[in-house]
Design a protein around this motif. Structure first.
Motif, PDB file in Angstrom:
ATOM      1  N   UNK A 200      10.988  89.548 -32.275  1.00 23.01           N
ATOM      2  CA  UNK A 200       9.676  89.552 -31.454  1.00 23.01           C
ATOM      3  C   UNK A 200       8.397  89.795 -32.449  1.00 23.01           C
ATOM      4  N   UNK A 201       7.514  88.877 -32.334  1.00 21.88           N
ATOM      5  CA  UNK A 201       6.402  88.452 -33.022  1.00 21.88           C
ATOM      6  C   UNK A 201       5.125  88.720 -32.344  1.00 21.88           C
ATOM      7  N   UNK A 202       4.318  89.611 -32.879  1.00 22.45           N
ATOM      8  CA  UNK A 202       3.001  89.672 -32.241  1.00 22.45           C
ATOM      9  C   UNK A 202       1.810  89.417 -33.087  1.00 22.45           C
ATOM     10  N   UNK A 203       0.898  88.178 -32.991  1.00 25.40           N
ATOM     11  CA  UNK A 203       0.144  87.737 -33.646  1.00 25.40           C
ATOM     12  C   UNK A 203      -1.347  88.016 -33.047  1.00 25.40           C
ATOM     13  N   UNK A 204      -1.949  88.977 -33.097  1.00 27.39           N
ATOM     14  CA  UNK A 204      -3.107  89.178 -32.461  1.00 27.39           C
ATOM     15  C   UNK A 204      -4.513  88.142 -33.196  1.00 27.39           C
ATOM     16  N   UNK A 205      -5.036  87.701 -32.545  1.00 22.50           N
ATOM     17  CA  UNK A 205      -6.280  86.685 -32.937  1.00 22.50           C
ATOM     18  C   UNK A 205      -7.604  87.608 -33.209  1.00 22.50           C
ATOM     19  N   UNK A 206      -8.110  87.701 -34.471  1.00 23.32           N
ATOM     20  CA  UNK A 206      -9.331  88.656 -34.523  1.00 23.32           C
ATOM     21  C   UNK A 206     -10.584  87.526 -34.477  1.00 23.32           C
ATOM     22  N   UNK A 207     -10.940  87.256 -33.286  1.00 25.87           N
ATOM     23  CA  UNK A 207     -11.938  86.224 -33.024  1.00 25.87           C
ATOM     24  C   UNK A 207     -13.323  86.773 -33.472  1.00 25.87           C
ATOM     25  N   UNK A 208     -13.608  87.886 -33.589  1.00 20.44           N
ATOM     26  CA  UNK A 208     -14.995  88.446 -34.079  1.00 20.44           C
ATOM     27  C   UNK A 208     -14.834  88.717 -35.637  1.00 20.44           C
ATOM     28  N   UNK A 209     -13.890  88.518 -36.247  1.00 23.20           N
ATOM     29  CA  UNK A 209     -13.831  88.815 -37.603  1.00 23.20           C
ATOM     30  C   UNK A 209     -14.362  87.731 -38.454  1.00 23.20           C
ATOM     31  N   UNK A 210     -15.118  87.756 -39.676  1.00 23.66           N
ATOM     32  CA  UNK A 210     -15.430  86.469 -40.444  1.00 23.66           C
ATOM     33  C   UNK A 210     -14.455  86.564 -41.627  1.00 23.66           C
ATOM     34  N   UNK A 211     -13.610  87.670 -41.929  1.00 25.85           N
ATOM     35  CA  UNK A 211     -12.788  87.623 -43.009  1.00 25.85           C
ATOM     36  C   UNK A 211     -11.279  87.409 -42.819  1.00 25.85           C
ATOM     37  N   UNK A 212     -10.819  88.064 -41.412  1.00 20.39           N
ATOM     38  CA  UNK A 212      -9.507  87.987 -41.056  1.00 20.39           C
ATOM     39  C   UNK A 212      -9.503  87.312 -39.884  1.00 20.39           C
ATOM     40  N   UNK A 213      -8.561  86.075 -39.739  1.00 18.44           N
ATOM     41  CA  UNK A 213      -8.435  85.384 -38.675  1.00 18.44           C
ATOM     42  C   UNK A 213      -7.348  85.867 -37.459  1.00 18.44           C
ATOM     43  N   UNK A 214      -6.166  86.275 -38.166  1.00 17.73           N
ATOM     44  CA  UNK A 214      -5.304  86.985 -37.203  1.00 17.73           C
ATOM     45  C   UNK A 214      -4.284  87.864 -38.336  1.00 17.73           C
ATOM     46  N   UNK A 215      -3.482  88.667 -37.460  1.00 18.72           N
ATOM     47  CA  UNK A 215      -2.482  89.537 -38.059  1.00 18.72           C
ATOM     48  C   UNK A 215      -1.202  89.038 -37.570  1.00 18.72           C
ATOM     49  N   UNK A 216      -0.047  89.506 -38.324  1.00 15.00           N
ATOM     50  CA  UNK A 216       1.157  89.317 -37.771  1.00 15.00           C
ATOM     51  C   UNK A 216       2.157  90.472 -37.863  1.00 15.00           C
ATOM     52  N   UNK A 217       2.799  91.033 -36.785  1.00 14.08           N
ATOM     53  CA  UNK A 217       3.816  91.919 -36.758  1.00 14.08           C
ATOM     54  C   UNK A 217       4.900  91.279 -36.327  1.00 14.08           C
ATOM     55  N   UNK A 218       6.125  91.608 -36.989  1.00 11.87           N
ATOM     56  CA  UNK A 218       7.191  90.968 -36.527  1.00 11.87           C
ATOM     57  C   UNK A 218       8.585  91.741 -37.099  1.00 11.87           C
ATOM     58  N   UNK A 219       9.547  91.557 -35.927  1.00 11.67           N
ATOM     59  CA  UNK A 219      10.829  92.377 -36.319  1.00 11.67           C
ATOM     60  C   UNK A 219      12.156  91.449 -35.763  1.00 11.67           C
ATOM     61  N   UNK A 220      12.923  91.488 -36.424  1.00  4.94           N
ATOM     62  CA  UNK A 220      14.230  90.621 -36.217  1.00  4.94           C
ATOM     63  C   UNK A 220      15.687  91.602 -36.270  1.00  4.94           C
ATOM     64  N   UNK A 221      16.562  90.883 -35.605  1.00  2.00           N
ATOM     65  CA  UNK A 221      17.759  91.627 -35.272  1.00  2.00           C
ATOM     66  C   UNK A 221      19.047  90.491 -35.239  1.00  2.00           C
ATOM     67  N   UNK A 222      19.826  90.707 -36.244  1.00  2.00           N
ATOM     68  CA  UNK A 222      21.000  89.949 -36.122  1.00  2.00           C
ATOM     69  C   UNK A 222      22.222  90.844 -36.359  1.00  2.00           C
ATOM     70  N   UNK A 223      23.391  90.638 -35.450  1.00  2.00           N
ATOM     71  CA  UNK A 223      24.365  91.477 -35.491  1.00  2.00           C
ATOM     72  C   UNK A 223      25.580  90.431 -35.483  1.00  2.00           C
ATOM     73  N   UNK A 224      26.628  90.404 -36.343  1.00  2.00           N
ATOM     74  CA  UNK A 224      27.745  89.438 -36.556  1.00  2.00           C
ATOM     75  C   UNK A 224      29.134  90.399 -36.186  1.00  2.00           C
ATOM     76  N   UNK A 225      30.008  89.714 -35.483  1.00  2.00           N
ATOM     77  CA  UNK A 225      31.323  90.370 -35.563  1.00  2.00           C
ATOM     78  C   UNK A 225      32.478  89.401 -35.535  1.00  2.00           C
TER      79      UNK A 225
END
Length: 225
Positions: A200-225
């Motif tokens: 799951x990744x959330x990449x909010x776009x900061x359209x009103x910011x002149x220094x930061x274009x976007x942020x990224x928050x991500x988590x992953x899960x892997x289970x092997x058996x």
């Protein structure tokens, strides 16, 4: 702690040319190549031993092309005897039909037969990829192997789905390689394994910011058996 099989990419020009025709089971959208546990056709097994020793190739040929919405590829090779390694005949067939936009269904067959009695291996099965609304993606395949001396528990399966847009990426997947599945003309990193994965990744776009274009928050899960 047993070492898994190591992936070494193909370097020979003959096998690299039009190699994409024989790709199976993934478009690359969710990751491909060395990240895959199973690659059903891996050309390094033709004319090279497991430790990279060249095995003489007596001859062979390849035909690839497009017929309308169909992609077709056929490869046949024969290797000579080298020490304790007998002569082998290899054959690979690939069929794929395009559907809609960035969607397709297909099938693959690989075969290896040696001069030794009962020494053979065949892998075959269908695969498919569907894309809807340019955001929803589905990928799946089902493979079965036939090998001398092995019966039952000889399938490999995979299903992946994902949603991708400018700010939200969600994916989930399931894959399984049974104990007796053996792809002699392919690459298998880890046999007899079932894997569940998700991200799951959330990449909010900061359209009103002149220094930061976007942020990224991500988590992953892997289970092997």
């Amino acid at each position: 702690l047993t070492r898994f099989n190591l992936f070494f990419p193909e370097k020979r020009d003959f096998f690299l040319e039009n190699a994409g025709t024989f790709n199976f089971g993934t478009s690359g959208g969710f990751g491909s190549g060395t990240g895959e546990n199973l690659i059903p056709f891996f050309s390094r097994h033709i004319g090279l031993s497991d430790d990279g020793t060249p095995i003489p190739i007596a001859g062979g040929g390849r035909v690839t092309g497009q017929l309308g919405r169909y992609d077709v590829g056929v490869l046949a090779m024969k290797t000579e005897r080298l020490g304790s390694t007998p002569s082998n005949n290899f054959m690979v067939g690939r069929f794929k039909r395009s559907l809609m936009t960035n969607s397709w269904v297909g099938a693959l067959l690989t075969s290896r037969d040696s001069a030794a009695r009962g020494d053979y291996n065949r892998v075959y099965g269908p695969d498919a990829r569907f894309q809807f609304f340019d955001r929803l993606e589905l990928e799946t395949y089902l493979l079965k192997s036939d090998s001398g001396g092995l019966a039952g528990n000889d399938q490999a399966r995979k299903f992946r789905t994902g949603w991708r847009d400018d700010e939200l990426n969600i994916s989930a997947g399931y894959s399984s390689v049974q104990a007796n599945f053996r792809p002699d003309v392919g690459f298998l990193r880890r046999p007899n394994v079932t894997e569940y994965s998700g991200s799951l990744a959330y990449n909010p776009l900061l359209r009103n910011s002149a220094t930061i274009r976007n942020l990224r928050f991500e988590t992953t899960l892997n289970y092997q058996a």
